[in-house]
Design a protein around this motif. Structure first.
Motif, PDB file in Angstrom:
ATOM      1  N   LEU A   1     -19.018  40.073  99.143  1.00 50.38           N
ATOM      2  CA  LEU A   1     -18.899  38.623  99.158  1.00 50.38           C
ATOM      3  C   LEU A   1     -19.864  38.021  98.149  1.00 50.38           C
ATOM      4  O   LEU A   1     -20.965  38.528  97.936  1.00 50.38           O
ATOM      5  CB  LEU A   1     -19.218  38.065 100.541  1.00 50.38           C
TER       6      LEU A   1
ATOM      7  N   LEU B   1     -21.054  33.961  96.302  1.00 48.78           N
ATOM      8  CA  LEU B   1     -20.943  32.511  96.290  1.00 48.78           C
ATOM      9  C   LEU B   1     -21.097  32.032  94.859  1.00 48.78           C
ATOM     10  O   LEU B   1     -21.881  32.589  94.089  1.00 48.78           O
ATOM     11  CB  LEU B   1     -22.050  31.880  97.141  1.00 48.78           C
TER      12      LEU B   1
ATOM     13  N   LEU C   1     -23.477  34.480  93.021  1.00 46.73           N
ATOM     14  CA  LEU C   1     -24.509  35.237  93.709  1.00 46.73           C
ATOM     15  C   LEU C   1     -23.851  36.162  94.717  1.00 46.73           C
ATOM     16  O   LEU C   1     -23.121  35.729  95.596  1.00 46.73           O
ATOM     17  CB  LEU C   1     -25.462  34.278  94.432  1.00 46.73           C
ATOM     18  N   ASN C   2     -24.117  37.456  94.543  1.00 47.71           N
ATOM     19  CA  ASN C   2     -23.584  38.443  95.480  1.00 47.71           C
ATOM     20  C   ASN C   2     -24.451  38.409  96.737  1.00 47.71           C
ATOM     21  O   ASN C   2     -25.654  38.615  96.664  1.00 47.71           O
ATOM     22  CB  ASN C   2     -23.614  39.817  94.808  1.00 47.71           C
ATOM     23  N   ILE C   3     -23.856  38.079  97.896  1.00 43.50           N
ATOM     24  CA  ILE C   3     -24.679  38.031  99.107  1.00 43.50           C
ATOM     25  C   ILE C   3     -24.507  39.268  99.977  1.00 43.50           C
ATOM     26  O   ILE C   3     -25.368  39.564 100.790  1.00 43.50           O
ATOM     27  CB  ILE C   3     -24.438  36.759  99.956  1.00 43.50           C
ATOM     28  N   VAL C   4     -23.414  39.969  99.825  1.00 44.05           N
ATOM     29  CA  VAL C   4     -23.238  41.205 100.583  1.00 44.05           C
ATOM     30  C   VAL C   4     -22.658  42.260  99.650  1.00 44.05           C
ATOM     31  O   VAL C   4     -21.662  42.022  98.984  1.00 44.05           O
ATOM     32  CB  VAL C   4     -22.289  41.008 101.786  1.00 44.05           C
ATOM     33  N   ARG C   5     -23.296  43.409  99.603  1.00 42.57           N
ATOM     34  CA  ARG C   5     -22.777  44.532  98.832  1.00 42.57           C
ATOM     35  C   ARG C   5     -21.488  45.038  99.481  1.00 42.57           C
ATOM     36  O   ARG C   5     -21.250  44.754 100.654  1.00 42.57           O
ATOM     37  CB  ARG C   5     -23.817  45.655  98.782  1.00 42.57           C
ATOM     38  N   PRO C   6     -20.663  45.813  98.754  1.00 43.94           N
ATOM     39  CA  PRO C   6     -19.385  46.242  99.347  1.00 43.94           C
ATOM     40  C   PRO C   6     -19.573  46.975 100.673  1.00 43.94           C
ATOM     41  O   PRO C   6     -20.411  47.859 100.781  1.00 43.94           O
ATOM     42  CB  PRO C   6     -18.806  47.177  98.287  1.00 43.94           C
ATOM     43  N   VAL C   7     -18.816  46.544 101.667  1.00 44.29           N
ATOM     44  CA  VAL C   7     -18.820  47.230 102.956  1.00 44.29           C
ATOM     45  C   VAL C   7     -17.380  47.559 103.331  1.00 44.29           C
ATOM     46  O   VAL C   7     -16.445  46.874 102.894  1.00 44.29           O
ATOM     47  CB  VAL C   7     -19.454  46.381 104.078  1.00 44.29           C
TER      48      VAL C   7
ATOM     49  N   SER D   1     -14.782  48.703 109.845  1.00 43.85           N
ATOM     50  CA  SER D   1     -15.951  48.913 110.703  1.00 43.85           C
ATOM     51  C   SER D   1     -16.900  47.726 110.640  1.00 43.85           C
ATOM     52  O   SER D   1     -17.689  47.511 111.550  1.00 43.85           O
ATOM     53  CB  SER D   1     -16.663  50.204 110.318  1.00 43.85           C
ATOM     54  N   HIS D   2     -16.848  46.940 109.564  1.00 43.84           N
ATOM     55  CA  HIS D   2     -17.739  45.785 109.459  1.00 43.84           C
ATOM     56  C   HIS D   2     -16.969  44.481 109.575  1.00 43.84           C
ATOM     57  O   HIS D   2     -17.428  43.442 109.118  1.00 43.84           O
ATOM     58  CB  HIS D   2     -18.493  45.816 108.133  1.00 43.84           C
ATOM     59  N   TYR D   3     -15.795  44.558 110.185  1.00 41.31           N
ATOM     60  CA  TYR D   3     -14.940  43.377 110.205  1.00 41.31           C
ATOM     61  C   TYR D   3     -15.608  42.175 110.871  1.00 41.31           C
ATOM     62  O   TYR D   3     -15.583  41.063 110.355  1.00 41.31           O
ATOM     63  CB  TYR D   3     -13.626  43.693 110.915  1.00 41.31           C
TER      64      TYR D   3
ATOM     65  N   ALA E   1     -18.740  41.294 111.321  1.00 38.41           N
ATOM     66  CA  ALA E   1     -19.793  40.657 110.539  1.00 38.41           C
ATOM     67  C   ALA E   1     -19.218  39.938 109.322  1.00 38.41           C
ATOM     68  O   ALA E   1     -19.628  38.821 108.991  1.00 38.41           O
ATOM     69  CB  ALA E   1     -20.818  41.701 110.108  1.00 38.41           C
ATOM     70  N   LEU E   2     -18.239  40.581 108.656  1.00 39.93           N
ATOM     71  CA  LEU E   2     -17.607  39.951 107.493  1.00 39.93           C
ATOM     72  C   LEU E   2     -16.938  38.647 107.891  1.00 39.93           C
ATOM     73  O   LEU E   2     -17.098  37.615 107.239  1.00 39.93           O
ATOM     74  CB  LEU E   2     -16.542  40.890 106.906  1.00 39.93           C
TER      75      LEU E   2
ATOM     76  N   THR F   1     -19.457  35.972 108.664  1.00 36.93           N
ATOM     77  CA  THR F   1     -20.137  35.498 107.462  1.00 36.93           C
ATOM     78  C   THR F   1     -19.233  34.548 106.690  1.00 36.93           C
ATOM     79  O   THR F   1     -19.677  33.495 106.227  1.00 36.93           O
ATOM     80  CB  THR F   1     -20.534  36.691 106.573  1.00 36.93           C
TER      81      THR F   1
ATOM     82  N   PRO G   1     -24.537  37.919 110.057  1.00 35.98           N
ATOM     83  CA  PRO G   1     -24.600  37.253 111.354  1.00 35.98           C
ATOM     84  C   PRO G   1     -25.287  38.127 112.386  1.00 35.98           C
ATOM     85  O   PRO G   1     -25.361  39.346 112.231  1.00 35.98           O
ATOM     86  CB  PRO G   1     -23.130  37.031 111.714  1.00 35.98           C
TER      87      PRO G   1
ATOM     88  N   ASP H   1     -24.224  45.216 113.888  1.00 31.61           N
ATOM     89  CA  ASP H   1     -23.774  45.893 112.678  1.00 31.61           C
ATOM     90  C   ASP H   1     -24.932  46.084 111.694  1.00 31.61           C
ATOM     91  O   ASP H   1     -25.228  45.224 110.877  1.00 31.61           O
ATOM     92  CB  ASP H   1     -22.658  45.063 112.039  1.00 31.61           C
TER      93      ASP H   1
END
Lengths: 362, 348
Positions: free
Chosen positions: A100, A102, A109-115, A119-121, A123-124, A127, B161, B165
């Motif tokens: 993700l 912005l 700005l990359n706020i989250v590296r590839p996940v 399994s991370h649904y 949190a994604l 966010t 969040p 995780d």
């Protein structure tokens, strides 16, 4: 022919059908075995078709313009972008990776590296749901800079990472086109989409207060202006006398760039120009539900080893075995006769609905 | 829970199929219903036998079981699933929100312990790198805690969040490698982190872990607001202070003639002490202090709490496989009851 001869003939014909009976039983029991195995939910590592995406969301204030309609309500571009992204990550196949980012001012700005998306649904999803225009660290919106910076970051996030920028293409403050940067990379090196948000007809940009209520709209007077820093193309006194004011074009009266700068609409021309420079495809989003199809489009997939459900690999042979079982069950009593009777029955029931010229002559 | 699942089942939009081609095989399920005929037996006149109602019903059951088996298998192959569902999870441990400073000042070199060899290769790492190392070791431990992360510079950005995780928090931490920018808006970062607790009832320890060099000034109004928020959410504050190379230590009180304003980090430290919530400060000079902070946080406990977490899809194909298996069981039982050979066929 005596009764005993008759009897023998029948038994001979039945003996001929013995292997058939054996195969029939085998079909059932092997099929049952395969089905039983599916209950164990076997998994194996196999190459899977996946999609890697770097989603960059424009969170500048023009994205607050509420020019989407959903069920009779006006919804902002940012809301629609978030809905579209949430639907997309829910539909990406497991094993896909999502990063993700912005965009505001001149940076992505990359706020989250590839996940991994399954399994991370949770949190994604949360966010994305919490993305907010207040996260913007500066108020400018230099979309070309933002797209280029996102393109620079994309290869660093993964080998087959695709880029999707959700933006309205709105440039604020209006900039001198001569000072816009040129794309330094190779067009088409990073695949992906520029997604146009909003309607082409310009609308005023709201100012939102603490509680996201509209507190007013940006006025033309408030638009930041720019000078042209002596970039005049002609130095003719005559032209200047006739109203040319290249040097201070940004400030001058009647400047085209400024007259509507406080309004924002989907700037498709700007995005299409960026699209042709960078090799990203351009698509306008009219509904959030269109995005998942774009994100899982042809030519954007990658193959990666991932845990794969093996049940279909058991179920397909099981279906074949059960069909063998079925056919052999009825094979004794003239399967082909049965089949042809079936075809005749179906044709008979369809015939009244066919136009007369398709009907067979009887 | 059940109710939401059922309403989801009812609405057409929440359905999805992983593959569509297996639906083409569905007509196969009509085969057992349409095909007519019997296994031939070496019996001169089967028609002459009396009608047996049980056998007729068995034959019907066989047909429907076979049809159900094929239909269920085709549907299972298509991989039906439900979109966005919520599943219940049980959470123990503390609720920890990490608030990470991402401002430009975090790019400055980090003060090493006085005794450290300045010629060592890692003598001049940035505060950002130091903070990331601290947090990574923290995220790796304490597996029962729920964790989330907010980063802030001029504005706060939610990076992960509050949830179980850990991989996601790691991914968000990795993303901070891009470096810092902008100012240090501590108050807004803390405000966003505290906002995360407001949705849930207080079930136990809540901690805000601020990782910052603290170069920020809070005005009176913001101070009061933040104090009220901390008290309302009953969250304790842990500040892992990253001292700049030439920065002041919080242990040293500024001299009489020096204004506190000249040391914004000290002013912040003084303000945090007036929050009326448990407050701990750790000067991250060496791994031991950081380990102490992590241990203190790990000691926090919580009542087990149930919470809902969204999942992308709930696979329904398992039910269809089960249905196919049951149908198959029926077929197998009937197969065992079948007459394979006419008993009178022995030599007579």
């Amino acid at each position: 022919m005596s009764v005993s001869e008759h009897w023998r003939a029948l038994r001979q014909s039945l003996n001929a059908s013995q292997p058939r009976q054996r195969w029939r039983a085998r079909g059932l029991w092997w099929g049952a075995l395969l089905l039983g195995l599916t209950l164990l939910h076997p998994q194996a590592s196999l190459p899977n078709r996946v999609y890697d995406w770097f989603f960059v969301v424009d969170i500048t204030q023009s994205m607050n313009v509420q020019d989407y309609q959903q069920g009779g309500k006006s919804v902002s571009r940012l809301q629609v972008a978030k809905q579209a992204l949430r639907q997309t990550i829910a539909r990406l196949p497991c094993g896909s990776r999502v990063a993700l980012g912005l965009f505001t001012e001149r940076n992505s700005l990359n706020i989250v590296r590839p996940v991994e998306v399954c399994s991370h649904y949770a949190a994604l999803d949360q966010t994305i749901a919490r993305l907010d225009w207040r996260m913007a660290w500066a108020a400018d919106s230099f979309i070309a800079h933002g797209v280029y910076s996102a393109l620079e970051q994309t290869p660093g996030l993964g080998k087959e990472m695709r880029l999707m920028v959700l933006t309205d293409g709105h440039q604020a403050p209006p900039a001198n086109p001569k000072y816009m940067p040129a794309f330094a990379g190779k067009a088409g090196e990073v695949k992906g989409y520029l997604i146009g948000m909003g309607q082409p007809t310009p609308s005023p940009i709201p100012k939102l207060d603490e509680k996201d209520a509209v507190a007013g709209y940006w006025e033309q007077e408030e638009v930041q202006r720019f000078g042209n820093f002596g970039m005049a193309e002609t130095l003719s006194v005559l032209a200047m006398e006739q109203g040319q004011h290249d040097r201070n074009a940004g400030h001058g009266a009647g400047s085209d760039l400024l007259s509507n700068a406080h309004l924002s609409g989907l700037d498709a021309a700007n995005l299409q120009r960026l699209s042709s420079q960078t090799g990203l495809d351009y698509a306008a989003l009219t509904q959030p539900s269109e995005l998942p199809a774009l994100a899982t489009g042809m030519g954007l997939s990658a193959y990666r080893w991932a845990d794969t459900d093996m049940r279909p690999w058991l179920a397909v042979p099981a279906i074949v075995l059960f069909c063998i079982y079925l056919i052999l069950t009825f094979a004794d009593s003239g399967l082909w006769m049965t089949a042809s009777r079936l075809v005749r029955q179906v044709c008979g029931s369809v015939k009244p609905f066919l136009p007369s010229r398709f009907r067979l002559k009887e | 829970m059940m109710q939401t699942t059922w309403t989801a089942l009812m609405s057409w939009e929440s359905w999805g199929l992983s593959r569509h081609w297996p639906l083409l095989c569905l007509p196969l399920a009509l085969l057992p219903l349409c095909l007519r005929g019997f296994v031939a037996f070496a019996h001169p006149a089967v028609q002459g036998l009396p009608e047996d109602m049980l056998s007729i019903w068995m034959a019907r059951l066989w047909r429907w079981a076979a049809a159900l088996l094929l239909a269920a298998l085709c549907l299972a192959l298509a991989g039906p699933y439900l979109h966005t569902q919520h599943i219940e999870k049980l959470g123990r441990g503390a609720h920890v929100m990490i608030v990470l400073d991402r401002s430009a000042s975090m790019n400055d070199p980090f003060a090493k312990k006085a005794g450290a060899d300045p010629r060592a290769s890692d003598a001049r790492i940035s505060k950002m790198v130091a903070a990331r190392d601290v947090l990574k070791s923290m995220v790796k431990q304490g597996h029962e805690d729920l964790m989330g992360m907010v980063t802030f510079s001029t504005s706060p950005i939610l990076a992960a969040p509050l949830g179980s995780d850990r991989g996601f928090v790691q991914a968000a931490l990795d993303a901070t490698e891009a470096g810092g920018m902008g100012f240090t808006a501590v108050a807004r970062g803390l405000g966003m982190a505290l906002d995360y607790f407001s949705d849930q009832p207080v079930t136990g320890a809540r901690a805000i872990v601020l990782v910052s060099d603290g170069g920020a000034h809070l005005d009176g109004k913001t101070q009061d607001m933040l104090r009220a928020m901390f008290m309302r959410q009953q969250a304790s504050l842990y500040w892992i202070y990253l001292r700049s190379e030439n920065g002041a230590s919080l242990k040293q009180t500024p001299g009489q003639e020096e204004s506190v304003d000249a040391y914004p980090e000290y002013a912040l430290h003084e303000y945090f002490q007036t929050l009326h919530v448990p407050y701990h400060v750790y000067e991250a000079e060496n791994p031991q202090t950081v380990a102490a902070a992590i241990q203190d946080i790990a000691r926090l406990k919580n009542k087990p709490t149930r919470y809902m977490e969204p999942v992308s899809r709930v696979d329904l194909s398992g039910y269809f496989y089960l249905m196919a298996c049951l149908a198959c069981l029926v077929l197998c039982v009937i197969d065992r009851l079948e007459l394979k050979q006419w008993p009178l066929s022995s030599n007579n």
